[in-house]
Design a protein around this motif. Structure first.
Motif, PDB file in Angstrom:
ATOM      1  N   PRO A 186     -36.394   7.882  -9.279  1.00 51.39           N
ATOM      2  CA  PRO A 186     -36.174   9.309  -9.584  1.00 51.39           C
ATOM      3  C   PRO A 186     -37.237   9.903 -10.490  1.00 51.39           C
ATOM      4  O   PRO A 186     -37.640  11.059 -10.290  1.00 51.39           O
ATOM      5  CB  PRO A 186     -34.795   9.300 -10.262  1.00 51.39           C
ATOM      6  CG  PRO A 186     -34.098   8.103  -9.679  1.00 51.39           C
ATOM      7  CD  PRO A 186     -35.178   7.067  -9.499  1.00 51.39           C
TER       8      PRO A 186
ATOM      9  N   ASN B 171     -30.847  17.820 -19.447  1.00 54.75           N
ATOM     10  CA  ASN B 171     -29.659  18.607 -19.058  1.00 54.75           C
ATOM     11  C   ASN B 171     -29.389  19.729 -20.056  1.00 54.75           C
ATOM     12  O   ASN B 171     -28.248  20.013 -20.414  1.00 54.75           O
ATOM     13  CB  ASN B 171     -28.433  17.697 -18.930  1.00 54.75           C
ATOM     14  CG  ASN B 171     -27.345  18.338 -18.068  1.00 54.75           C
ATOM     15  OD1 ASN B 171     -27.607  19.288 -17.330  1.00 54.75           O
ATOM     16  ND2 ASN B 171     -26.136  17.805 -18.170  1.00 54.75           N
TER      17      ASN B 171
ATOM     18  N   GLY C 266     -26.192  10.342 -10.022  1.00 58.16           N
ATOM     19  CA  GLY C 266     -25.858  11.189  -8.872  1.00 58.16           C
ATOM     20  C   GLY C 266     -25.905  12.674  -9.155  1.00 58.16           C
ATOM     21  O   GLY C 266     -25.697  13.482  -8.251  1.00 58.16           O
ATOM     22  N   GLN C 267     -26.179  13.073 -10.418  1.00 58.45           N
ATOM     23  CA  GLN C 267     -26.217  14.494 -10.765  1.00 58.45           C
ATOM     24  C   GLN C 267     -27.669  14.974 -10.866  1.00 58.45           C
ATOM     25  O   GLN C 267     -28.508  14.288 -11.436  1.00 58.45           O
ATOM     26  CB  GLN C 267     -25.525  14.736 -12.111  1.00 58.45           C
ATOM     27  CG  GLN C 267     -24.094  14.243 -12.196  1.00 58.45           C
ATOM     28  CD  GLN C 267     -23.515  14.412 -13.579  1.00 58.45           C
ATOM     29  OE1 GLN C 267     -23.898  15.334 -14.315  1.00 58.45           O
ATOM     30  NE2 GLN C 267     -22.579  13.547 -13.949  1.00 58.45           N
ATOM     31  N   SER C 268     -27.943  16.147 -10.325  1.00 56.48           N
ATOM     32  CA  SER C 268     -29.265  16.757 -10.467  1.00 56.48           C
ATOM     33  C   SER C 268     -29.280  17.553 -11.764  1.00 56.48           C
ATOM     34  O   SER C 268     -28.523  18.531 -11.909  1.00 56.48           O
ATOM     35  CB  SER C 268     -29.573  17.676  -9.282  1.00 56.48           C
ATOM     36  OG  SER C 268     -29.670  16.920  -8.091  1.00 56.48           O
ATOM     37  N   VAL C 269     -30.100  17.101 -12.714  1.00 60.19           N
ATOM     38  CA  VAL C 269     -30.105  17.733 -14.034  1.00 60.19           C
ATOM     39  C   VAL C 269     -31.526  18.165 -14.394  1.00 60.19           C
ATOM     40  O   VAL C 269     -32.501  17.528 -14.013  1.00 60.19           O
ATOM     41  CB  VAL C 269     -29.552  16.774 -15.117  1.00 60.19           C
ATOM     42  CG1 VAL C 269     -28.098  16.441 -14.855  1.00 60.19           C
ATOM     43  CG2 VAL C 269     -30.374  15.509 -15.176  1.00 60.19           C
TER      44      VAL C 269
ATOM     45  N   VAL D 146     -36.610  18.788 -12.321  1.00 59.73           N
ATOM     46  CA  VAL D 146     -35.220  18.382 -12.065  1.00 59.73           C
ATOM     47  C   VAL D 146     -35.227  16.920 -11.645  1.00 59.73           C
ATOM     48  O   VAL D 146     -36.084  16.488 -10.856  1.00 59.73           O
ATOM     49  CB  VAL D 146     -34.574  19.261 -10.966  1.00 59.73           C
ATOM     50  CG1 VAL D 146     -33.169  18.746 -10.625  1.00 59.73           C
ATOM     51  CG2 VAL D 146     -34.508  20.706 -11.415  1.00 59.73           C
TER      52      VAL D 146
ATOM     53  N   THR E 118     -32.658  13.393 -10.591  1.00 55.97           N
ATOM     54  CA  THR E 118     -31.338  12.918 -10.164  1.00 55.97           C
ATOM     55  C   THR E 118     -31.251  11.412 -10.398  1.00 55.97           C
ATOM     56  O   THR E 118     -31.763  10.625  -9.584  1.00 55.97           O
ATOM     57  CB  THR E 118     -31.086  13.231  -8.673  1.00 55.97           C
ATOM     58  OG1 THR E 118     -31.284  14.627  -8.432  1.00 55.97           O
ATOM     59  CG2 THR E 118     -29.671  12.827  -8.262  1.00 55.97           C
TER      60      THR E 118
ATOM     61  N   GLY F  70     -26.579   5.039 -14.232  1.00 56.21           N
ATOM     62  CA  GLY F  70     -27.667   5.907 -13.814  1.00 56.21           C
ATOM     63  C   GLY F  70     -29.004   5.324 -14.204  1.00 56.21           C
ATOM     64  O   GLY F  70     -29.155   4.733 -15.282  1.00 56.21           O
TER      65      GLY F  70
ATOM     66  N   ILE G 174     -33.492   5.966 -13.790  1.00 57.38           N
ATOM     67  CA  ILE G 174     -34.575   6.821 -13.304  1.00 57.38           C
ATOM     68  C   ILE G 174     -35.899   6.063 -13.181  1.00 57.38           C
ATOM     69  O   ILE G 174     -36.864   6.590 -12.637  1.00 57.38           O
ATOM     70  CB  ILE G 174     -34.765   8.059 -14.198  1.00 57.38           C
ATOM     71  CG1 ILE G 174     -35.206   7.657 -15.607  1.00 57.38           C
ATOM     72  CG2 ILE G 174     -33.483   8.883 -14.249  1.00 57.38           C
ATOM     73  CD1 ILE G 174     -35.595   8.854 -16.473  1.00 57.38           C
TER      74      ILE G 174
END
Length: 448
Positions: free
Chosen positions: A192, A208, A227-230, A244, A246, A275, A277
């Motif tokens: 990510p 975020n 799983g969240q787009s921040v 952005v 995710t 999570g 990245i």
């Protein structure tokens, strides 16, 4: 250049250990002279004398084998009343062990000169003898504390920052890593952070919509945002950028209390879904307040004590590794050769800032001093702790005799403990030889 840096690192630690040994012996010398004991020799090393000079009644010098040092005081062994006749010492037994004790007393008696009657070590009050014998280990403790103060307050400790040192191009799972995969393939999903355009050197400032206060803060928020787009804000070359990201839900290894990957009862890595990245943090030295010095020393002493309490098993493990294909335990014991090798590796890491390398070397010398402090407290002769134990035993015997109104049992004869002393000395020399051999053929490397 790398070879030169390696040599400089070895020399730094070698000089540090030599100075530590010299000061350890000063810790014995100063109280002995303060209590009027006649000190005949102050020597660094063992074996043939390379250099010496007499100052007053004491000979100061350096010997060929830099494996320790000693202070020679008159009257280390009290005379045996049964063997003493008109001030001379004669043999009372032909037994081998008894003869060892008699010979030691005879050698001690030959050192005596007129006027030494009140200057012999065994005639000191018990509390003074304990001070003399604890002076050496105490000096190592002081050196360790001072060096830890320099390390923590002067250099600081390495702490992760929100500046990225590495950005992975893809996600390699724990199973893939266990199978030896280190390179990305077309089948591996993009990481990510790489997908969001982040690069090494970027500093994350917001995640975020909220400011990032530390690497731990950022890591925690990334793990919870799977799983969240921040939105994320970062600084690159002094310019603020937004993107952005995710975080991907993936299995990552769980770290144990020691920072190493945790394993279950079957020896398999423990993982959890969090999570991710695909970035690594850079580190920087952050100076600590003086209040952190003693807790750090205490933690180091606790770790060293744990190694020494399990020393027999640790030495067996080293022997098994030295003569087999097993790997050495990086937390196990090592000789001065191993310490020197680690110092050389640290010094030659040109990609690490000089300040960080010097700080690590200072910490290494500090840890060696704390190890000398703990090791010398072991209550076995010929270690300092053995002499302390003998003095305490003598005091206990006298108190018990006085309590029950029995005759004073007199001095505890350390000469009778010479067989055990020689056995311990032989074991220590054997252990040293084994560790040196292992550090040559199967060295511990902290920077694979």
């Amino acid at each position: 250049m790398t070879v030169l840096l390696f040599i400089l690192g070895v020399l730094f630690v070698a000089v540090g250990i030599a100075v530590s040994i010299a000061l350890h012996e000063v810790g014995h010398l100063v109280p002995a002279k303060a209590f009027k004991v006649r000190v005949t020799q102050y020597m660094i090393g063992f074996g043939p004398t390379i250099f010496s000079r007499r100052r007053g009644e004491t000979e100061y010098g350096v010997k060929a084998l830099p494996l320790g040092g000693y202070v020679s005081m008159v009257g280390m062994y009290p005379p045996n009343a049964a063997d003493e006749t008109d001030g001379t010492v004669r043999s009372s037994s032909t037994g081998m062990f008894q003869q060892l004790a008699t010979d030691a007393r005879s050698a001690a008696a030959e050192q005596l000169q007129p006027g030494d009657e009140n200057r012999v070590f065994y005639n000191l009050p018990i509390w003074k003898r304990i001070i003399v014998m604890l002076g050496g280990p105490f000096m190592n403790l002081v050196i360790g504390v001072v060096l830890f103060a320099v390390l923590l307050m002067g250099f600081g400790t390495a702490q992760s920052t929100t500046t990225l040192s590495e950005v992975n191009q893809c996600v390699i799972t724990s199973d893939q890593a266990a199978q030896g995969q280190t390179e990305c393939t077309d089948a591996d999903p993009a990481a990510p952070a790489y997908q969001a355009g982040l690069l090494p050197g970027d500093t994350i400032t917001e995640f975020n919509g909220s400011p990032v206060t530390s690497w731990e803060d950022l890591s925690s928020r990334i793990r919870d945002a799977a799983g969240q787009s921040v939105p994320i804000t970062y600084m690159r070359d002094g310019v603020e950028h937004d993107t952005v990201i995710t975080p991907l839900l993936t299995e990552r290894p769980v770290a144990g209390d020691d920072g190493a990957p945790a394993v279950d009862d079957a020896g398999n890595p423990v993982t959890q879904e969090v999570g991710f990245i695909g970035v690594a943090a850079s580190t920087e030295l952050v100076r600590q307040p003086g209040s952190e010095v003693l807790p750090a020393v205490g933690e180091n002493l606790s770790s060293i004590a744990g190694v020494i309490l399990n020393l027999p098993q640790r030495v067996v493990d080293v022997a098994q590794a030295a003569f087999s294909s097993e790997e050495r335990d990086p937390n196990g014991p090592m000789s001065v050769v191993g310490v020197g090798r680690i110092a050389g590796e640290i010094s030659s890491m040109e990609e690490v800032p000089v300040e960080s390398r010097v700080a690590t070397l200072v910490g290494l010398v500090a840890s060696v001093n704390l190890a000398l402090f703990v090791f010398n407290l072991i209550p076995l002769l010929p270690l300092d702790g053995g002499h302390v134990a003998g003095a305490l035993w003598e005091g206990l015997r006298r108190r018990v005799a006085k309590l029950f109104k029995r005759p004073d049992p007199g001095h505890f004869d350390l000469a009778k403990m010479l067989p055990l002393t020689y056995a311990v000395a032989i074991l220590l020399m054997g252990m040293s030889a084994l560790l040196i051999y292992a550090d040559i053929v199967k060295p511990v490397s902290l920077f694979n």
